[in-house]
Design a protein around this motif. Structure first.
Motif, PDB file in Angstrom:
ATOM      1  N   UNK A  33     -33.931 -76.641 -49.561  1.00  0.00           N
ATOM      2  CA  UNK A  33     -34.244 -78.015 -49.165  1.00  0.00           C
ATOM      3  C   UNK A  33     -33.998 -78.052 -47.666  1.00  0.00           C
ATOM      4  N   UNK A  34     -35.036 -78.389 -46.948  1.00  0.00           N
ATOM      5  CA  UNK A  34     -35.000 -78.221 -45.504  1.00  0.00           C
ATOM      6  C   UNK A  34     -35.134 -79.582 -44.848  1.00  0.00           C
ATOM      7  N   UNK A  35     -34.122 -79.956 -44.070  1.00  0.00           N
ATOM      8  CA  UNK A  35     -34.155 -81.244 -43.386  1.00  0.00           C
ATOM      9  C   UNK A  35     -34.788 -81.111 -42.022  1.00  0.00           C
ATOM     10  N   UNK A 185     -39.881 -75.573 -52.893  1.00  0.00           N
ATOM     11  CA  UNK A 185     -39.309 -75.741 -51.570  1.00  0.00           C
ATOM     12  C   UNK A 185     -39.613 -77.147 -51.081  1.00  0.00           C
ATOM     13  N   UNK A 186     -38.586 -77.836 -50.574  1.00  0.00           N
ATOM     14  CA  UNK A 186     -38.790 -79.208 -50.135  1.00  0.00           C
ATOM     15  C   UNK A 186     -38.450 -79.321 -48.654  1.00  0.00           C
ATOM     16  N   UNK A 187     -39.406 -79.853 -47.887  1.00  0.00           N
ATOM     17  CA  UNK A 187     -39.137 -80.170 -46.487  1.00  0.00           C
ATOM     18  C   UNK A 187     -39.200 -81.671 -46.369  1.00  0.00           C
ATOM     19  N   UNK A 188     -38.169 -82.291 -45.784  1.00  0.00           N
ATOM     20  CA  UNK A 188     -38.328 -83.726 -45.537  1.00  0.00           C
ATOM     21  C   UNK A 188     -37.788 -84.078 -44.164  1.00  0.00           C
ATOM     22  N   UNK A 203     -31.339 -77.178 -41.778  1.00  0.00           N
ATOM     23  CA  UNK A 203     -31.983 -78.272 -41.079  1.00  0.00           C
ATOM     24  C   UNK A 203     -32.519 -77.834 -39.726  1.00  0.00           C
ATOM     25  N   UNK A 204     -33.494 -78.602 -39.285  1.00  0.00           N
ATOM     26  CA  UNK A 204     -34.082 -78.380 -37.970  1.00  0.00           C
ATOM     27  C   UNK A 204     -33.933 -79.688 -37.215  1.00  0.00           C
ATOM     28  N   UNK A 205     -33.420 -79.570 -35.992  1.00  0.00           N
ATOM     29  CA  UNK A 205     -33.268 -80.772 -35.186  1.00  0.00           C
ATOM     30  C   UNK A 205     -34.186 -80.654 -33.981  1.00  0.00           C
TER      31      UNK A 205
END
Lengths: 320, 533
Positions: A33-35, A185-188, A203-205
């Motif tokens: 799960x990718x923020x 796979x979830x990107x939100x 996470x990606x900022x």
């Protein structure tokens, strides 16, 4: 198995003189799960649109599910756009099933799937209602369901939590966890750090089109020093002389405190090194006779990381 | 292709669910019924109108009364002819004409040619009773009896206390309450009901010195301010001119007869002369030998294309409007993004074109079916005439022309309107971009009557070669057998333009649907057209 469902390599997008996305690279492992975090106008939506090949990047390359264009694998992707909208006149189940059939699902299967999802996520009574009769939050839930009804390998949700009440936010978190449990796979993307904190593996900022951080939540927390919060009257100099104290900032809390501090009481935020022991600080307080009204030792929240990284104007941050 | 069908199916289903679609479908039969049903009903229920006649000159009252009687006979004659045509033995009136009794035949013919002579003959030969005995052998056995229309204009007595011998000004002054509708006349109920008050429809006042106002070629024209000279016709109703027209005709004929007598000419001879006429036969050189006479059906064939042009226009407007508003809805709702993550812009565009096009075709088929049902189930001579028209339609090549030009026009305009829709976020924005297109669409409508009259003239030919007008103008000319060069040439140009428009609007659509903010300037649109994807 650690293959990546998505890889961006040095992707940039400009609109005239404005650079919306500036040289961004990252990779998302399968099943995470990718923020996708960042302030407004950071380039999140543009990046997502490029991932979906709705927009073309000016430079850089994108690899999604082993393809160079999402259009080739669009049946394996589910997408919820940032601005939410549905056909107002359609019935709730019909809209979910319609979008699923557009993703290649068989008509009858799609209908059954729509009812199944509506029942699981608490919208069973509204299956036959028209979309225009739903509240905004319910409509948004329907839209999320219509984006994921075809069981995509990769789910991309742009601001899925905005506009939902706390109860429905929880339902949505449950949905995301369910999908991750099923191997999807979830990107939100989101502004709300608590969701990222609770849900994300990684996470990606981004800010102003540039990548600021990419890594796990623990990595993110480690960016800013731990803090000790003190409220006391008088001088705290003896503590500042201790080993492992990086510095202290006095904060005025008029805005955040429900009750104002009593006269003469000051609020300090100490930044301490990782190895520093808060116990020793407390001990030193007693020894020095500092009259404490509050002593708080907290892990930095993602919110703090966010403010720290973005607020102190974004330069690319390098980590060990 | 499967995606195109999915999108088309949804567009179709959603469009069919809208109120506008059903209003569009039901409006046409409703108008048909309204025109043919209520028209005849209204004619029968026209109110009885009361007039007052004051003849101070003592010369013209019989002429006015005769005029009103004649007006009534004219209505009887018209209805009788319609009745005879409707209830003849054979189904096809054109064939029976040859076999029918010469007198009836002539009667019908005369009525067609202009009723003055026919009416005289009618009255001379004994009016309705005579005609009925004449016609009966040729009517169907099950024909309903002929119902004579009611008299419409009935003379009322002068209200008590009004002096008929006073000056014209004084009489009008006294009659004012009745003329203005403030007071009602006391009249005997003509049809046995208890009607005892009625509005005064008209007051006809013939002043004592009316003969001084007779205009003769030798006399100087009347001064402009003598507007109330001659016979005075007072009425608030300005639109029903049958009564004043009949009176004028009748009085003039009386005056002329008097003049003839005064100059020593036999009035009977004059009447004979006046009834002499030479018919003009209208013939069509393109028809087969023996069939050259221009019939009603031929005229219909000539004018039917105008109807088709109008049909194309109405249906096209409905379809493209829906296409436009629907695209804008998807755009402003951002549904478009979800769609584009599932299908390509081209698939989306084609799906929309197909779905809305099918619903347009559904509307037209529904209209044609209701037209057919109307003809089959509506008894009466108008419907029979319509049936004749239908035969004309089916036997001519108008239908294939119509189908082709409808589809071509739809593809052309739908492509343009989709591109416009893709560039706008709100209907309001779209309206300013739509304006020029609507103006262009209005032009074939404005010229359609003119082109029907001069189907192979320069205007028609020039407009045919402009692709935006081709579907309308060529449909307009379809019955006139336009030169082969025009038919084939314009079709090629039209098809090429459709391909070009769809290709270009595909480009604009692809980029336009994801645009936000203001609609683009012209320069930006050109940039979009040049972009390669």
């Amino acid at each position: 198995m650690q293959d990546n469902v998505l890889e961006l390599t040095r992707v940039s997008k400009r609109y005239g003189a404005f650079t919306a996305v500036d040289d961004i690279s990252f990779a998302i492992p399968r099943g995470t799960i990718y923020g996708f975090l960042g302030p407004n106008g950071a380039g999140k939506t543009t990046t997502i649109r490029m991932i979906l090949d709705i927009l073309r990047p000016d430079s850089g390359s994108i690899n999604i599910l082993g393809e160079t264009s999402a259009l080739n694998v669009r049946q394996r992707i589910g997408y919820l756009p940032e601005e939410k909208g549905l056909y107002k006149k359609m019935k709730v189940w019909a809209i979910i099933s319609y979008f699923a059939t557009l993703k290649g699902m068989d008509k009858r299967v799609a209908k059954a799937r729509a009812f199944e999802l509506l029942e699981t996520y608490g919208l069973k009574d509204y299956a036959e209602a028209r979309v225009e009769s739903l509240s905004k939050g319910m409509g948004q839930k329907v839209q999320v369901l219509s984006a994921v009804a075809h069981r995509p390998e990769l789910v991309i949700l742009d601001e899925p939590f905005s506009g939902l009440d706390p109860v429905n936010q929880e339902v949505l978190e449950q949905l995301i966890n369910d999908m991750a449990a099923a191997g999807q796979t979830v990107i939100f993307s989101t502004h709300i750090m608590q969701h990222a904190e609770r849900l994300c593996d990684r996470m990606l900022l981004v800010a102003k089109g540039r990548k600021i951080f990419d890594g796990t939540i623990a990595d993110a927390r480690a960016i800013i020093p731990r803090r000790v919060i003190l409220e006391c009257q008088g001088d705290i100099t003896p503590i500042l002389q201790m080993d492992g104290i990086l510095g202290a900032v006095e904060k005025s809390l008029e805005h955040s405190h429900a009750e104002p501090l009593s006269v003469g009481t000051r609020h300090w935020e100490l930044q301490i090194q990782e190895h520093a022991n808060p116990q020793l600080i407390l001990q030193r307080c007693f020894e020095s006779g500092i009259p404490l009204t509050r002593f708080d030792y907290t892990q930095p929240s993602l919110h703090d990381v966010f403010v720290h990284l973005v607020g102190s104007d974004a330069k690319e941050h390098h980590f060990r | 292709m499967k995606m195109i069908w999915l999108i088309a199916a949804r567009e179709y289903a959603e469009n069919v669910k809208t109120k506008g679609f059903w209003i569009g479908i039901l409006l046409f039969p409703m108008i048909l019924v309204a025109v043919f049903f209520f028209q005849s009903m209204l004619a029968e229920s026209a109110p009885t109108r009361h007039y007052i006649l004051i003849d101070q000159s003592g010369q013209y009252a019989p002429a006015v009364e005769a005029a009103i009687r004649q007006e009534h006979q004219r209505r009887i004659l018209q209805e009788f002819v319609a009745y005879v045509i409707e209830n003849r033995k054979a189904a096809n009136p054109e064939q029976t004409v040859a076999n029918a009794d010469a007198q009836i035949d002539q009667l019908i013919d005369d009525v067609d040619a202009g009723e003055v002579a026919a009416l005289d003959q009618w009255l001379d030969s004994g009016g309705l009773n005579f005609a009925l005995t004449l016609a009966t052998p040729y009517l169907r056995e099950d024909a309903p009896p002929f119902v004579e229309p009611r008299e419409q204009f009935i003379q009322a007595p002068l209200p008590e206390g009004v002096d008929a011998s006073a000056s014209a000004e004084a009489i009008i002054e006294q009659m004012r309450p009745w003329l203005s509708g403030g007071r009602q006349l006391r009249v005997d109920a003509s049809d046995g009901s208890d009607e005892d008050g009625s509005d005064l429809f008209a007051l006809i006042l013939i002043p004592a010195q009316v003969n001084n106002s007779i205009v003769r070629p030798s006399a100087t024209p009347l001064a402009a301010n003598q507007s109330a000279a001659g016979i005075q016709y007072w009425a608030r109703n300005l639109t029903d001119v049958r009564l004043p027209n009949a009176i004028e005709r009748s009085i003039n004929s009386t005056i002329r007869n008097n003049e003839f007598a005064a100059r020593g000419v036999d009035a009977d001879i004059v009447r004979e002369v006046q009834r002499t006429r030479l018919p003009v036969s209208r013939l069509d050189p393109s028809a087969e030998q023996g069939q050259e006479a221009v019939s009603v059906a031929d005229q219909f064939r000539q004018w039917a294309p105008v109807g088709f042009v109008y049909l194309i226009f109405v249906s096209l407007m409905q379809s493209v409007q829906y296409l436009l508003s629907n695209t804008i809805e998807e755009k402003s709702n951002r549904i478009i993004e979800v769609l584009l993550a599932s299908v390509t812009p081209l698939e989306l565009m084609m799906g929309k074109l197909l779905g809305i096009g099918l619903s347009g075709i559904t509307t037209i088929i529904a209209w044609l079916l209701s037209f057919l049902a109307f003809i089959l189930f509506y008894p009466g001579n108008q419907a029979e005439a319509l049936g004749q028209f239908l035969d004309v339609l089916l036997s001519s090549d108008l239908i294939p022309y119509f189908v082709f030009y409808y589809l071509a026009g739809y593809a052309l305009y739908a492509g343009i309107f989709l591109a416009i829709g893709s560039l706008c976020n709100t209907l309001k924005e779209a309206q300013s971009l739509m304006m020029p297109m609507i103006m262009i669409l209005m032009l074939p409508l404005a010229t359609m009557t003119y082109i029907a009259q001069d189907p192979n003239g320069p205007v028609a030919r020039i407009m045919s070669w402009i692709p935006l007008f081709t579907p309308f103008t060529m449909m307009n000319r379809a019955a006139a057998e336009p030169p082969l060069l025009d038919v084939i040439g314009t079709t090629v140009v039209l098809l090429l333009s459709i391909a070009l428009v769809l290709w270009l609007s595909g480009k604009i659509f692809r980029q336009g649907v994801l645009r936000t903010g203001q609609p683009p300037r012209l320069v930006e649109i050109f940039r979009m057209l040049r972009q390669r994807h």
